[in-house]
Design a protein around this motif. Structure first.
Motif, PDB file in Angstrom:
ATOM      1  N   LYS A 156     101.930  85.071  -5.726  1.00 49.97           N
ATOM      2  CA  LYS A 156     101.728  83.617  -5.757  1.00 49.97           C
ATOM      3  C   LYS A 156     101.621  83.115  -7.200  1.00 49.97           C
ATOM      4  O   LYS A 156     102.265  82.143  -7.589  1.00 49.97           O
ATOM      5  N   ALA A 157     100.814  83.779  -8.008  1.00 47.75           N
ATOM      6  CA  ALA A 157     100.685  83.403  -9.421  1.00 47.75           C
ATOM      7  C   ALA A 157     102.003  83.630 -10.155  1.00 47.75           C
ATOM      8  O   ALA A 157     102.386  82.839 -11.018  1.00 47.75           O
ATOM      9  N   PHE A 158     102.717  84.694  -9.801  1.00 47.51           N
ATOM     10  CA  PHE A 158     104.018  84.971 -10.409  1.00 47.51           C
ATOM     11  C   PHE A 158     104.973  83.807 -10.139  1.00 47.51           C
ATOM     12  O   PHE A 158     105.667  83.330 -11.035  1.00 47.51           O
ATOM     13  N   THR A 159     104.987  83.345  -8.898  1.00 49.57           N
ATOM     14  CA  THR A 159     105.860  82.230  -8.511  1.00 49.57           C
ATOM     15  C   THR A 159     105.480  80.943  -9.223  1.00 49.57           C
ATOM     16  O   THR A 159     106.359  80.196  -9.667  1.00 49.57           O
ATOM     17  N   ASN A 160     104.198  80.689  -9.365  1.00 52.57           N
ATOM     18  CA  ASN A 160     103.737  79.428  -9.968  1.00 52.57           C
ATOM     19  C   ASN A 160     103.728  79.422 -11.488  1.00 52.57           C
ATOM     20  O   ASN A 160     103.959  78.382 -12.103  1.00 52.57           O
ATOM     21  N   GLU A 161     103.467  80.577 -12.103  1.00 53.60           N
ATOM     22  CA  GLU A 161     103.292  80.612 -13.554  1.00 53.60           C
ATOM     23  C   GLU A 161     104.432  81.277 -14.321  1.00 53.60           C
ATOM     24  O   GLU A 161     104.839  80.788 -15.372  1.00 53.60           O
ATOM     25  N   ILE A 162     104.948  82.373 -13.821  1.00 53.69           N
ATOM     26  CA  ILE A 162     105.947  83.148 -14.566  1.00 53.69           C
ATOM     27  C   ILE A 162     107.369  82.672 -14.278  1.00 53.69           C
ATOM     28  O   ILE A 162     108.150  82.455 -15.202  1.00 53.69           O
ATOM     29  N   LEU A 163     107.722  82.540 -13.014  1.00 53.14           N
ATOM     30  CA  LEU A 163     109.094  82.158 -12.675  1.00 53.14           C
ATOM     31  C   LEU A 163     109.558  80.869 -13.355  1.00 53.14           C
ATOM     32  O   LEU A 163     110.623  80.857 -13.960  1.00 53.14           O
ATOM     33  N   ASN A 187      97.635  90.313 -15.388  1.00 52.24           N
ATOM     34  CA  ASN A 187      97.028  90.342 -14.055  1.00 52.24           C
ATOM     35  C   ASN A 187      98.017  89.901 -12.982  1.00 52.24           C
ATOM     36  O   ASN A 187      97.663  89.824 -11.816  1.00 52.24           O
ATOM     37  N   ILE A 188      99.238  89.587 -13.397  1.00 57.41           N
ATOM     38  CA  ILE A 188     100.245  89.067 -12.479  1.00 57.41           C
ATOM     39  C   ILE A 188     101.399  90.052 -12.297  1.00 57.41           C
ATOM     40  O   ILE A 188     101.795  90.362 -11.185  1.00 57.41           O
ATOM     41  N   ILE A 189     101.945  90.546 -13.401  1.00 57.55           N
ATOM     42  CA  ILE A 189     103.052  91.489 -13.383  1.00 57.55           C
ATOM     43  C   ILE A 189     102.781  92.552 -14.444  1.00 57.55           C
ATOM     44  O   ILE A 189     102.520  92.226 -15.601  1.00 57.55           O
ATOM     45  N   VAL A 190     102.778  93.810 -14.028  1.00 51.33           N
ATOM     46  CA  VAL A 190     102.374  94.886 -14.951  1.00 51.33           C
ATOM     47  C   VAL A 190     103.285  96.107 -14.815  1.00 51.33           C
ATOM     48  O   VAL A 190     103.864  96.356 -13.765  1.00 51.33           O
ATOM     49  N   TRP A 191     103.371  96.856 -15.913  1.00 49.14           N
ATOM     50  CA  TRP A 191     104.049  98.154 -15.891  1.00 49.14           C
ATOM     51  C   TRP A 191     103.148  99.160 -15.205  1.00 49.14           C
ATOM     52  O   TRP A 191     101.927  99.107 -15.346  1.00 49.14           O
ATOM     53  N   LEU A 192     103.730 100.085 -14.496  1.00 49.74           N
ATOM     54  CA  LEU A 192     102.960 101.208 -13.984  1.00 49.74           C
ATOM     55  C   LEU A 192     102.656 102.133 -15.161  1.00 49.74           C
ATOM     56  O   LEU A 192     103.353 102.081 -16.191  1.00 49.74           O
ATOM     57  N   ALA A 210     104.467  89.096 -21.664  1.00 52.34           N
ATOM     58  CA  ALA A 210     103.865  87.795 -21.984  1.00 52.34           C
ATOM     59  C   ALA A 210     102.342  87.864 -21.988  1.00 52.34           C
ATOM     60  O   ALA A 210     101.731  88.579 -21.188  1.00 52.34           O
ATOM     61  N   ASP A 211     101.745  87.115 -22.893  1.00 63.58           N
ATOM     62  CA  ASP A 211     100.290  86.998 -22.915  1.00 63.58           C
ATOM     63  C   ASP A 211      99.827  86.313 -21.635  1.00 63.58           C
ATOM     64  O   ASP A 211     100.406  85.323 -21.202  1.00 63.58           O
ATOM     65  N   GLY A 212      98.792  86.844 -21.032  1.00 64.04           N
ATOM     66  CA  GLY A 212      98.234  86.256 -19.824  1.00 64.04           C
ATOM     67  C   GLY A 212      98.904  86.717 -18.540  1.00 64.04           C
ATOM     68  O   GLY A 212      98.476  86.346 -17.460  1.00 64.04           O
ATOM     69  N   ALA A 213      99.955  87.523 -18.642  1.00 71.01           N
ATOM     70  CA  ALA A 213     100.661  87.982 -17.445  1.00 71.01           C
ATOM     71  C   ALA A 213     100.160  89.323 -16.940  1.00 71.01           C
ATOM     72  O   ALA A 213     100.584  89.787 -15.887  1.00 71.01           O
TER      73      ALA A 213
END
Length: 79
Positions: free
Chosen positions: A33-40, A16-21, A11-14
């Motif tokens: 915290k951002a993952f819980t508020n924005e992605i979930l 800095n929140i969830i990334v591939w190694l 997803a665009d904008g993700a």
């Protein structure tokens, strides 16, 4: 679940929140915290981080607990 997870990872904008190694075989949630508020809420029905991590476990994802990949999740068929 795997399709929605792939959508969230790309997803665009993700980035800095969830990334591939770098090797592309595992991902890490950089900002829970951002993952819980924005992605979930956008991609999944449950909006609790612990519910999400349990679902990862039920789908066979393993979490690295040692080394430079600590905290990352991987599954041999999800890349």
């Amino acid at each position: 679940f795997p399709e929605k997870l792939m959508e969230a990872l790309s997803a665009d904008g993700a980035e800095n929140i969830i990334v591939w190694l770098p090797h592309g075989c595992a991902f890490v949630i950089v900002d829970p915290k951002a993952f819980t508020n924005e992605i979930l809420p956008k991609y999944f029905k449950k909006s609790k981080f612990t519910s999400f991590t349990r679902k990862l476990s039920r789908w066979g994802f393993k979490r690295y607990t040692k080394g430079p990949r600590t905290g990352a999740y991987h599954h041999k068929l999800f890349q």
